[in-house]
Design a protein around this motif. Structure first.
Motif, PDB file in Angstrom:
ATOM      1  N   LYS A  12       0.816  -1.211   0.000  1.00 36.56           N
ATOM      2  CA  LYS A  12       0.000   0.000   0.000  1.00 36.56           C
ATOM      3  C   LYS A  12       0.853   1.265   0.000  1.00 36.56           C
ATOM      4  CE  LYS A  12      -3.743   2.292   2.505  1.00 36.56           C
ATOM      5  NZ  LYS A  12      -4.674   2.206   3.629  1.00 36.56           N
ATOM      6  N   LEU A  23       1.968   2.794  -3.280  1.00 41.28           N
ATOM      7  CA  LEU A  23       0.980   3.557  -4.049  1.00 41.28           C
ATOM      8  C   LEU A  23       1.056   5.047  -3.747  1.00 41.28           C
ATOM      9  CD1 LEU A  23      -2.176   1.256  -3.714  1.00 41.28           C
ATOM     10  CD2 LEU A  23      -0.387   1.187  -5.453  1.00 41.28           C
ATOM     11  N   TYR A  79       2.316   7.858  -6.245  1.00 41.00           N
ATOM     12  CA  TYR A  79       1.500   8.408  -7.323  1.00 41.00           C
ATOM     13  C   TYR A  79       0.133   8.906  -6.868  1.00 41.00           C
ATOM     14  CZ  TYR A  79       4.994   6.126 -10.207  1.00 41.00           C
ATOM     15  OH  TYR A  79       6.182   5.726 -10.771  1.00 41.00           O
ATOM     16  N   ILE A 117      -6.545   7.416  -1.573  1.00 40.89           N
ATOM     17  CA  ILE A 117      -6.666   5.959  -1.495  1.00 40.89           C
ATOM     18  C   ILE A 117      -7.710   5.566  -0.462  1.00 40.89           C
ATOM     19  CG2 ILE A 117      -5.453   3.824  -0.878  1.00 40.89           C
ATOM     20  CD1 ILE A 117      -2.923   5.071  -2.105  1.00 40.89           C
ATOM     21  N   VAL A 156      -7.401  -2.540  -1.084  1.00 36.46           N
ATOM     22  CA  VAL A 156      -6.095  -2.191  -1.651  1.00 36.46           C
ATOM     23  C   VAL A 156      -5.322  -3.453  -1.995  1.00 36.46           C
ATOM     24  CG1 VAL A 156      -3.894  -1.031  -1.218  1.00 36.46           C
ATOM     25  CG2 VAL A 156      -6.016  -0.020  -0.373  1.00 36.46           C
ATOM     26  N   ILE A 202      -3.991  -4.629  -5.710  1.00 39.77           N
ATOM     27  CA  ILE A 202      -2.586  -4.952  -5.958  1.00 39.77           C
ATOM     28  C   ILE A 202      -2.462  -6.363  -6.526  1.00 39.77           C
ATOM     29  CG2 ILE A 202      -0.396  -5.450  -4.779  1.00 39.77           C
ATOM     30  CD1 ILE A 202      -1.019  -3.015  -2.957  1.00 39.77           C
ATOM     31  N   ILE A 226       2.137  -0.480  -9.867  1.00 37.88           N
ATOM     32  CA  ILE A 226       1.498   0.600  -9.118  1.00 37.88           C
ATOM     33  C   ILE A 226       0.406   1.257  -9.962  1.00 37.88           C
ATOM     34  CG2 ILE A 226       1.872   2.904  -8.147  1.00 37.88           C
ATOM     35  CD1 ILE A 226       4.655   1.857  -7.228  1.00 37.88           C
ATOM     36  N   ASN A 227       0.726   1.558 -11.216  1.00 33.68           N
ATOM     37  CA  ASN A 227      -0.269   2.204 -12.077  1.00 33.68           C
ATOM     38  C   ASN A 227      -1.481   1.312 -12.325  1.00 33.68           C
ATOM     39  OD1 ASN A 227       0.836   4.788 -12.447  1.00 33.68           O
ATOM     40  ND2 ASN A 227       2.263   4.013 -13.971  1.00 33.68           N
ATOM     41  N   ALA A 242      -2.558  -1.051 -10.266  1.00 35.93           N
ATOM     42  CA  ALA A 242      -3.285  -1.144  -8.998  1.00 35.93           C
ATOM     43  C   ALA A 242      -4.132   0.107  -8.759  1.00 35.93           C
ATOM     44  CB  ALA A 242      -2.307  -1.358  -7.843  1.00 35.93           C
ATOM     45  N   ILE A 243      -3.579   1.281  -9.034  1.00 35.52           N
ATOM     46  CA  ILE A 243      -4.338   2.522  -8.865  1.00 35.52           C
ATOM     47  C   ILE A 243      -5.515   2.553  -9.826  1.00 35.52           C
ATOM     48  CG2 ILE A 243      -4.230   5.030  -9.165  1.00 35.52           C
ATOM     49  CD1 ILE A 243      -1.367   4.899  -8.001  1.00 35.52           C
ATOM     50  N   ARG A 291      -4.714   9.137 -14.818  1.00 39.04           N
ATOM     51  CA  ARG A 291      -4.775   7.721 -14.429  1.00 39.04           C
ATOM     52  C   ARG A 291      -5.051   6.845 -15.642  1.00 39.04           C
ATOM     53  NH1 ARG A 291      -1.842   6.289 -11.703  1.00 39.04           N
ATOM     54  NH2 ARG A 291      -0.939   8.287 -11.573  1.00 39.04           N
TER      55      ARG A 291
END
Length: 139
Positions: free
Chosen positions: A6, A9, A12, A18, A29, A33, A70-71, A73-74, A90
């Motif tokens: 977590k 993240l 970014y 979040i 989260v 991921i 990361i991108n 997951a976001i 995003r």
């Protein structure tokens, strides 16, 4: 243990954002991921040993692979709420992550990820040989 956590993240996205996207629920989260890591595995595992890569921690992790995870997951977090509220940056980051995975798989990028034993792997996008000659070659 997951390849990213977590706190990764936060590079970014702010923690408060979040928490808003997940109602401060860490399991959401974690699920985002895991979905991102599964997507990466689906795309490049025929070429690269992701078990070895995902086992790395701290500064030993591949930065490009981390950024991609990361991108993704976001993007998964935003998609969970509603796709209409997805910020333009995003969406661009998600497209770039998917493009990076395609380029890595097709060999367009020279990355330093641990490769699989090529002789034992199936599904490589490589072909060799030639087609049969056509035409009359009588002399």
């Amino acid at each position: 243990m997951a390849f990213i956590i977590k706190t990764d993240l936060y590079r970014y996205l702010e923690q408060s954002t979040i928490d808003q996207l997940t109602d401060s629920t860490d399991s959401i989260v974690t699920e985002a991921i895991e979905d991102a890591e599964d997507r990466i595995r689906e795309k490049i595992s025929p070429r690269y040993n992701l078990t070895t890569e995902y086992a790395k921690t701290g500064t030993n992790r591949h930065r490009g692979l981390m950024k991609c995870a990361i991108n993704l997951a976001i993007f998964n977090l935003f998609q969970r709420v509603h796709i209409d509220v997805l910020p333009e940056g995003r969406e661009f980051a998600h497209q770039e992550a998917e493009k990076w995975l395609d380029d890595v798989f097709k060999g367009r990028l020279n990355v330093t990820l641990t490769t699989n034993d090529e002789a034992k792997e199936e599904g490589w996008p490589l072909r060799w040989g030639s087609q049969t000659k056509k035409g009359n070659q009588s002399f």
